[in-house]
Design a protein around this motif. Structure first.
Motif, short mmCIF file in Angstrom:
data_model
loop_
_atom_site.label_atom_id
_atom_site.label_comp_id
_atom_site.label_asym_id
_atom_site.label_seq_id
_atom_site.Cartn_x
_atom_site.Cartn_y
_atom_site.Cartn_z
N GLY A 1 2.19 13.96 -8.44
CA GLY A 1 1.75 15.26 -7.58
C GLY A 1 0.83 15.14 -6.40
O GLY A 1 0.41 13.65 -6.48
N ARG A 2 0.64 15.76 -5.41
CA ARG A 2 -0.21 15.60 -4.28
C ARG A 2 -1.45 15.15 -4.73
O ARG A 2 -2.25 14.34 -4.04
CB ARG A 2 -0.02 16.72 -3.65
CG ARG A 2 1.10 16.88 -2.74
CD ARG A 2 1.26 18.10 -1.75
NE ARG A 2 0.07 17.85 -0.91
CZ ARG A 2 -0.34 18.36 0.40
NH1 ARG A 2 0.28 19.55 0.41
NH2 ARG A 2 -1.07 17.97 1.23
N ALA A 3 -1.94 15.70 -5.77
CA ALA A 3 -3.40 15.63 -6.19
C ALA A 3 -3.82 14.10 -6.73
O ALA A 3 -4.87 13.59 -6.77
CB ALA A 3 -3.93 16.59 -7.03
N ALA A 4 -2.91 13.42 -7.00
CA ALA A 4 -2.81 12.12 -7.74
C ALA A 4 -3.32 11.18 -6.71
O ALA A 4 -3.92 10.17 -7.23
CB ALA A 4 -1.54 11.91 -8.70
N VAL A 5 -2.92 11.28 -5.50
CA VAL A 5 -3.20 10.30 -4.43
C VAL A 5 -4.34 10.68 -3.58
O VAL A 5 -4.49 11.98 -3.30
CB VAL A 5 -1.94 10.02 -3.51
CG1 VAL A 5 -2.43 9.31 -2.41
CG2 VAL A 5 -0.85 9.55 -4.33
N LYS A 6 -5.26 9.81 -3.20
CA LYS A 6 -6.35 10.32 -2.58
C LYS A 6 -6.03 10.24 -1.07
O LYS A 6 -6.33 9.07 -0.77
CB LYS A 6 -7.68 9.29 -3.01
CG LYS A 6 -8.05 9.48 -4.38
CD LYS A 6 -9.10 8.39 -4.88
CE LYS A 6 -9.72 8.68 -6.23
NZ LYS A 6 -10.59 7.81 -6.74
N THR B 1 0.82 -1.39 -0.06
CA THR B 1 -0.01 0.03 0.05
C THR B 1 0.87 1.20 -0.05
O THR B 1 0.50 2.09 -0.77
CB THR B 1 -0.96 0.01 1.31
OG1 THR B 1 -1.62 -1.26 1.15
CG2 THR B 1 -1.89 1.28 1.22
N SER B 2 1.73 1.30 0.73
CA SER B 2 2.78 2.38 0.77
C SER B 2 3.45 2.55 -0.61
O SER B 2 3.90 3.63 -0.92
CB SER B 2 3.76 2.24 1.97
OG SER B 2 4.52 1.17 1.84
N ALA B 3 3.95 1.33 -1.22
CA ALA B 3 4.55 1.62 -2.40
C ALA B 3 3.67 2.07 -3.44
O ALA B 3 3.97 3.00 -4.21
CB ALA B 3 5.02 0.15 -2.69
N VAL B 4 2.37 1.65 -3.66
CA VAL B 4 1.41 2.20 -4.47
C VAL B 4 1.55 3.71 -4.08
O VAL B 4 1.18 4.46 -5.21
CB VAL B 4 0.00 1.61 -4.30
CG1 VAL B 4 -1.09 2.48 -4.87
CG2 VAL B 4 0.13 0.21 -4.62
N MET B 5 1.23 4.26 -3.06
CA MET B 5 1.31 5.49 -2.60
C MET B 5 2.56 6.35 -3.27
O MET B 5 2.24 7.69 -3.59
CB MET B 5 0.95 6.03 -1.30
CG MET B 5 -0.62 5.61 -0.68
SD MET B 5 -0.94 6.10 0.79
CE MET B 5 -0.09 4.91 1.87
N GLY B 6 3.59 5.70 -2.84
CA GLY B 6 4.69 6.06 -3.30
C GLY B 6 4.88 6.48 -4.94
O GLY B 6 5.48 7.43 -5.59
N ALA B 7 4.58 5.01 -5.70
CA ALA B 7 4.63 5.36 -6.96
C ALA B 7 3.60 6.43 -7.37
O ALA B 7 3.77 7.15 -8.36
CB ALA B 7 4.38 4.06 -7.83
N GLY B 8 2.31 6.57 -6.98
CA GLY B 8 1.50 7.62 -7.29
C GLY B 8 1.83 9.02 -7.12
O GLY B 8 1.38 9.87 -7.78
N ALA B 9 2.68 9.27 -6.00
CA ALA B 9 2.95 10.42 -5.51
C ALA B 9 3.99 11.18 -6.76
O ALA B 9 3.96 12.63 -6.54
CB ALA B 9 3.76 10.40 -4.04
N THR B 10 4.56 10.54 -7.51
CA THR B 10 5.44 11.07 -8.53
C THR B 10 4.53 12.02 -9.46
O THR B 10 4.99 12.80 -10.37
CB THR B 10 6.18 10.09 -9.26
OG1 THR B 10 5.07 9.18 -9.94
CG2 THR B 10 7.13 9.31 -8.58
#
Length: 334
Positions: free
Chosen positions: A293-298, A282-291
């Motif tokens: 920008g902040r708006a990409a992650v819920k 789950t943290s890896a999914v958030m890390g990959a998505g954070a690239t």
């Protein structure tokens, strides 16, 4: 009476292993399903098979789990283990119902600690701190940071490539990374159930069973239970992990799975630490998505998941402690 409790502990432990499988099935396959690298049914079959194989590959984590509490023996010790399992199962079902990817690993160990404290058992706090609490914090941090960096690398290296070709190639690679992650999940999570069953056997007959030797029937039973649970699926949690945190594409899915797999293998084999597959992926999914920008992650959903992580260890411990009190009264233990 003790034999009946041992049999009950083994059955409940395998039931926990089964719930662990369907609760955590999403860990290995949600990213691949959400990016359409694999169909849900194929992904579940792949995850089930690799979970079974992974469960046969090592015993280090099982021995760590079996070493979390000491000074338990006889009927009272077996009730402690049974209470821990029931507490962990209860928390698994609660978080499954709400679709939150919490940690079965920390639910189980929290249950052991809670029931152990209620029974006045010796808790091996050094093992808890070094093998559970520190890895519990470290593994999601590593997952987030390494996935972020790996995804940044992909974005820079592939910035001039055709997006359709890139996605097609990464969908193929995700088949491999999903299989590797499912193998790591079996290597980690099935061993925790093996450790609990081993602890029950040693508590029942210390002259026959040793904390350093895991019977083959325990290995095969735990591997089969988690594999069957995985095949049953965890669709509620899969939707949360695959869609509600971030909309994944094949490169970010592959980055998250590759990083999570690496962290699981290192923690299991090198540190012998029972870390959470759920926390890591789950943290890896958030890390990959954070690239993106902040708006990409819920982040609201991410916050709910983190709250479930924080509550898991004490909540499972409290349920296990309460269960121990009830069982002690029902069984009229001294």
């Amino acid at each position: 009476m003790e034999l009946a409790i041992v049999i009950t502990v083994v059955v409940v432990a395998l039931a926990f292993d089964y719930t662990n499988g369907f609760h955590d099935a999403a860990n290995a396959i949600a990213t691949s399903v959400s990016t359409r690298a694999l169909t849900p049914r194929i992904a579940l079959i792949l995850a089930a098979v690799m979970n079974f194989v992974g469960a046969l590959l090592g015993q280090e984590v099982a021995h760590t789990v079996a070493d979390t509490i000491g000074s338990i023996s006889g009927k009272d010790g077996l009730v402690v283990i049974l209470s821990a399992l029931l507490g962990a199962i209860a928390w698994n079902l609660i978080t499954w119902y709400f679709g939150l990817p919490s940690s079965s690993s920390h639910a189980l160990i929290g249950g052991l600690v809670g029931a152990g404290i209620a029974a006045g058992a010796t808790i091996n706090w050094t093992t808890i701190k070094e093998k559970v609490l520190i890895p519990m914090v470290l593994s999601p941090m590593l997952g987030f940071v390494l996935a972020f960096l790996l995804m940044l690398t992909f974005m820079w290296v592939l910035r001039r490539r055709n997006p359709h070709a890139v996605n097609r190639n990464f969908r193929f690679l995700q088949t491999i990374s999903a299989a590797a992650l499912a193998l790591g999940h079996g290597l980690q999570d099935a061993q925790k159930t093996m450790g609990v069953i081993l602890l029950a056997l040693v508590t029942f007959k210390p002259e026959t069973f040793s904390i350093d030797h895991l019977p083959i029937w325990v290995v095969l039973a735990a591997a089969s239970a988690i594999s069957l649970g995985t095949y049953s699926g965890g669709w509620r949690i899969m939707r949360t992990l695959g869609r509600k945190i971030i909309k994944l594409d094949p490169p970010s899915g592959f980055a998250a799975e590759t990083v999570a797999t690496s962290v699981l293998y290192v923690m299991a084999i090198h540190f012998k630490a029972p870390v959470s597959t759920t926390h890591t992926i789950t943290s890896a999914v958030m890390g990959a998505g954070a690239t993106r920008g902040r708006a990409a992650v819920k982040w609201n959903m991410a916050g709910s998941i983190v709250m479930a992580w924080v509550l898991t260890f004490p909540a499972a411990g409290l349920v296990a402690a309460a269960t121990y009190g009830v069982l002690r009264y029902v069984l009229q233990l001294p």
